[in-house]
Write a protein that holds these residues in place. Structure first.
Motif, PDB file in Angstrom:
ATOM      1  N   VAL A  78       0.862  -1.182   0.000  1.00 28.48           N
ATOM      2  CA  VAL A  78       0.000   0.000   0.000  1.00 28.48           C
ATOM      3  C   VAL A  78       0.903   1.239   0.000  1.00 28.48           C
ATOM      4  CG1 VAL A  78      -1.736   1.259   1.335  1.00 28.48           C
ATOM      5  CG2 VAL A  78      -1.817  -1.228   1.231  1.00 28.48           C
ATOM      6  N   PRO A  79       0.629   2.233  -0.873  1.00 30.29           N
ATOM      7  CA  PRO A  79       1.455   3.446  -0.903  1.00 30.29           C
ATOM      8  C   PRO A  79       1.419   4.178   0.439  1.00 30.29           C
ATOM      9  CG  PRO A  79      -0.025   3.389  -2.782  1.00 30.29           C
ATOM     10  CD  PRO A  79      -0.431   2.273  -1.875  1.00 30.29           C
ATOM     11  N   VAL A  80       2.577   4.631   0.884  1.00 32.29           N
ATOM     12  CA  VAL A  80       2.675   5.446   2.095  1.00 32.29           C
ATOM     13  C   VAL A  80       2.768   6.896   1.638  1.00 32.29           C
ATOM     14  CG1 VAL A  80       4.040   5.948   4.147  1.00 32.29           C
ATOM     15  CG2 VAL A  80       3.863   3.595   3.323  1.00 32.29           C
ATOM     16  N   ILE A  81       1.821   7.725   2.072  1.00 29.55           N
ATOM     17  CA  ILE A  81       1.821   9.121   1.654  1.00 29.55           C
ATOM     18  C   ILE A  81       1.801  10.037   2.864  1.00 29.55           C
ATOM     19  CG2 ILE A  81       0.737   8.683  -0.579  1.00 29.55           C
ATOM     20  CD1 ILE A  81      -1.891   9.701   0.611  1.00 29.55           C
ATOM     21  N   GLU A 124      -7.914   5.455  -3.637  1.00 23.62           N
ATOM     22  CA  GLU A 124      -6.867   4.457  -3.446  1.00 23.62           C
ATOM     23  C   GLU A 124      -6.702   4.193  -1.958  1.00 23.62           C
ATOM     24  OE1 GLU A 124      -2.365   3.755  -5.046  1.00 23.62           O
ATOM     25  OE2 GLU A 124      -2.816   5.751  -4.279  1.00 23.62           O
ATOM     26  N   GLU A 125      -6.469   2.942  -1.628  1.00 24.22           N
ATOM     27  CA  GLU A 125      -6.154   2.585  -0.254  1.00 24.22           C
ATOM     28  C   GLU A 125      -4.695   2.957  -0.016  1.00 24.22           C
ATOM     29  OE1 GLU A 125      -6.867  -1.494   0.619  1.00 24.22           O
ATOM     30  OE2 GLU A 125      -6.750  -1.167   2.783  1.00 24.22           O
ATOM     31  N   VAL A 126      -4.412   3.703   1.067  1.00 23.64           N
ATOM     32  CA  VAL A 126      -3.068   4.194   1.346  1.00 23.64           C
ATOM     33  C   VAL A 126      -2.728   4.000   2.825  1.00 23.64           C
ATOM     34  CG1 VAL A 126      -3.114   5.930  -0.497  1.00 23.64           C
ATOM     35  CG2 VAL A 126      -3.886   6.553   1.790  1.00 23.64           C
ATOM     36  N   ALA A 127      -1.479   4.223   3.132  1.00 22.64           N
ATOM     37  CA  ALA A 127      -1.018   4.309   4.519  1.00 22.64           C
ATOM     38  C   ALA A 127      -0.620   5.763   4.741  1.00 22.64           C
ATOM     39  CB  ALA A 127       0.151   3.371   4.757  1.00 22.64           C
ATOM     40  N   GLU A 132       1.865   5.332   9.364  1.00 27.18           N
ATOM     41  CA  GLU A 132       1.313   4.470   8.324  1.00 27.18           C
ATOM     42  C   GLU A 132      -0.086   3.978   8.689  1.00 27.18           C
ATOM     43  OE1 GLU A 132       3.994   1.437   6.922  1.00 27.18           O
ATOM     44  OE2 GLU A 132       5.671   2.846   6.813  1.00 27.18           O
ATOM     45  N   SER A 133      -0.931   4.927   9.100  1.00 30.39           N
ATOM     46  CA  SER A 133      -2.313   4.597   9.454  1.00 30.39           C
ATOM     47  C   SER A 133      -3.059   4.112   8.221  1.00 30.39           C
ATOM     48  CB  SER A 133      -3.029   5.841   9.992  1.00 30.39           C
ATOM     49  OG  SER A 133      -2.333   6.380  11.081  1.00 30.39           O
ATOM     50  N   PRO A 134      -3.753   2.974   8.310  1.00 30.59           N
ATOM     51  CA  PRO A 134      -4.560   2.514   7.169  1.00 30.59           C
ATOM     52  C   PRO A 134      -5.621   3.567   6.843  1.00 30.59           C
ATOM     53  CG  PRO A 134      -4.406   0.828   8.870  1.00 30.59           C
ATOM     54  CD  PRO A 134      -3.821   2.076   9.441  1.00 30.59           C
ATOM     55  N   SER A 135      -5.680   3.986   5.593  1.00 27.37           N
ATOM     56  CA  SER A 135      -6.547   5.090   5.188  1.00 27.37           C
ATOM     57  C   SER A 135      -6.987   4.915   3.748  1.00 27.37           C
ATOM     58  CB  SER A 135      -5.796   6.420   5.305  1.00 27.37           C
ATOM     59  OG  SER A 135      -5.135   6.538   6.526  1.00 27.37           O
ATOM     60  N   TRP A 136      -7.886   5.797   3.329  1.00 21.81           N
ATOM     61  CA  TRP A 136      -8.305   5.882   1.935  1.00 21.81           C
ATOM     62  C   TRP A 136      -8.054   7.299   1.455  1.00 21.81           C
ATOM     63  CZ3 TRP A 136      -9.953   2.187  -1.414  1.00 21.81           C
ATOM     64  CH2 TRP A 136     -10.243   0.931  -0.871  1.00 21.81           C
ATOM     65  N   LEU A 137      -7.489   7.418   0.259  1.00 20.80           N
ATOM     66  CA  LEU A 137      -7.305   8.700  -0.405  1.00 20.80           C
ATOM     67  C   LEU A 137      -8.433   8.842  -1.413  1.00 20.80           C
ATOM     68  CD1 LEU A 137      -5.835  11.258  -1.386  1.00 20.80           C
ATOM     69  CD2 LEU A 137      -4.373   9.772  -2.775  1.00 20.80           C
ATOM     70  N   LEU A 138      -9.283   9.834  -1.192  1.00 24.45           N
ATOM     71  CA  LEU A 138     -10.421  10.094  -2.083  1.00 24.45           C
ATOM     72  C   LEU A 138     -10.127  11.363  -2.874  1.00 24.45           C
ATOM     73  CD1 LEU A 138     -13.275   9.567   0.530  1.00 24.45           C
ATOM     74  CD2 LEU A 138     -12.259   7.863  -0.986  1.00 24.45           C
ATOM     75  N   VAL A 139     -10.113  11.247  -4.189  1.00 26.47           N
ATOM     76  CA  VAL A 139      -9.933  12.410  -5.061  1.00 26.47           C
ATOM     77  C   VAL A 139     -11.301  12.720  -5.633  1.00 26.47           C
ATOM     78  CG1 VAL A 139      -8.732  13.327  -7.067  1.00 26.47           C
ATOM     79  CG2 VAL A 139      -7.578  11.688  -5.572  1.00 26.47           C
ATOM     80  N   HIS A 140     -11.778  13.930  -5.392  1.00 25.65           N
ATOM     81  CA  HIS A 140     -13.143  14.279  -5.806  1.00 25.65           C
ATOM     82  C   HIS A 140     -13.169  15.695  -6.341  1.00 25.65           C
ATOM     83  CE1 HIS A 140     -13.430  16.358  -1.851  1.00 25.65           C
ATOM     84  NE2 HIS A 140     -12.721  15.309  -1.428  1.00 25.65           N
ATOM     85  N   GLY A 141     -14.188  15.970  -7.127  1.00 23.93           N
ATOM     86  CA  GLY A 141     -14.323  17.300  -7.700  1.00 23.93           C
ATOM     87  C   GLY A 141     -15.540  17.398  -8.586  1.00 23.93           C
ATOM     88  N   PRO A 142     -15.798  18.585  -9.111  1.00 24.10           N
ATOM     89  CA  PRO A 142     -16.985  18.812  -9.932  1.00 24.10           C
ATOM     90  C   PRO A 142     -16.852  18.347 -11.376  1.00 24.10           C
ATOM     91  CG  PRO A 142     -15.766  20.844  -9.672  1.00 24.10           C
ATOM     92  CD  PRO A 142     -15.056  19.800  -8.843  1.00 24.10           C
ATOM     93  N   MET A 143     -15.641  17.976 -11.824  1.00 25.29           N
ATOM     94  CA  MET A 143     -15.460  17.578 -13.223  1.00 25.29           C
ATOM     95  C   MET A 143     -15.221  16.077 -13.318  1.00 25.29           C
ATOM     96  SD  MET A 143     -11.622  19.001 -13.919  1.00 25.29           S
ATOM     97  CE  MET A 143     -11.835  20.539 -13.088  1.00 25.29           C
TER      98      MET A 143
END
Length: 188
Positions: A78-81, A124-127, A132-143
């Motif tokens: 899982v990517p660490v960000i 994407e599921e990320v750390a 390295e907390s298990p998390s989700w990266l949500l990319v959102h927007g109007p387009m």
């Protein structure tokens, strides 16, 4: 015949005085030149160190996020960000266009709980962070994602805990949000 100026004896010792060095602002010129030379050498050394430090930092950030098996992923793959690598990871997700299945995570419900009306472009599921907390990266927007890939623009990114979206009610939940902000995306 050359005339020589006689040296005057010192009133304290009775010996002849040595000729004085030429000074600038009360500092002997040779000492001033040495100080300027040392300052110039230190400045050049600091400039070189700064260049090396900034070059290696930008290289390591892009390498760790972009590599498939490098230091940018934990042992589970899982990517660490962090806040500093988040923009690069969002750009990579938009460029590659991969979408993970939702599995047991309800991203739409999570965004509603956060009070965000946007639709999800990619996730994407990320750390997250050093822990390295298990998390989700949500990319959102109007387009939509295709318009974003073609033209670039600003999207919102929210990092949430996996427990986001499981409460069942549409009340904003700040406890599940780890980070939220805008990210500039360049065209593909």
């Amino acid at each position: 015949m050359t005339s020589r100026t006689p040296r005057r004896p010192s009133p304290f010792t009775g010996k002849e005085r040595e000729p004085r060095l030429v000074t600038a602002l009360g500092i002997p010129i040779p000492l001033l030149l040495v100080a300027l030379l040392v300052a110039g050498l230190l400045g050049a050394q600091l400039a070189g160190a700064l260049e090396r430090a900034t070059t290696s930092t930008s290289d390591s950030a892009s390498t760790s996020v972009d590599s498939l098996s490098g230091g940018g992923k934990n042992s589970a793959g899982v990517p660490v960000i962090t806040e500093t690598t988040l923009g690069t990871e969002v750009q990579r997700l938009i460029d590659t266009g991969t979408i993970q299945p939702l599995t047991s995570f309800d991203a739409a419900q999570c965004l509603r709980e956060q009070g965000i009306p946007d639709s999800i472009l990619i996730m994407e599921e990320v750390a997250w962070g050093g822990e390295e907390s298990p998390s989700w990266l949500l990319v959102h927007g109007p387009m939509d994602r295709e318009t974003l890939r073609a033209n670039g623009g600003t999207v919102s990114a929210t990092v949430v805990l996996p427990s986001c979206g499981t409460s069942g009610d549409d009340v904003p939940s700040q406890e599940n949000r780890l980070w939220s902000g805008d990210v500039m995306i360049g065209p593909l």
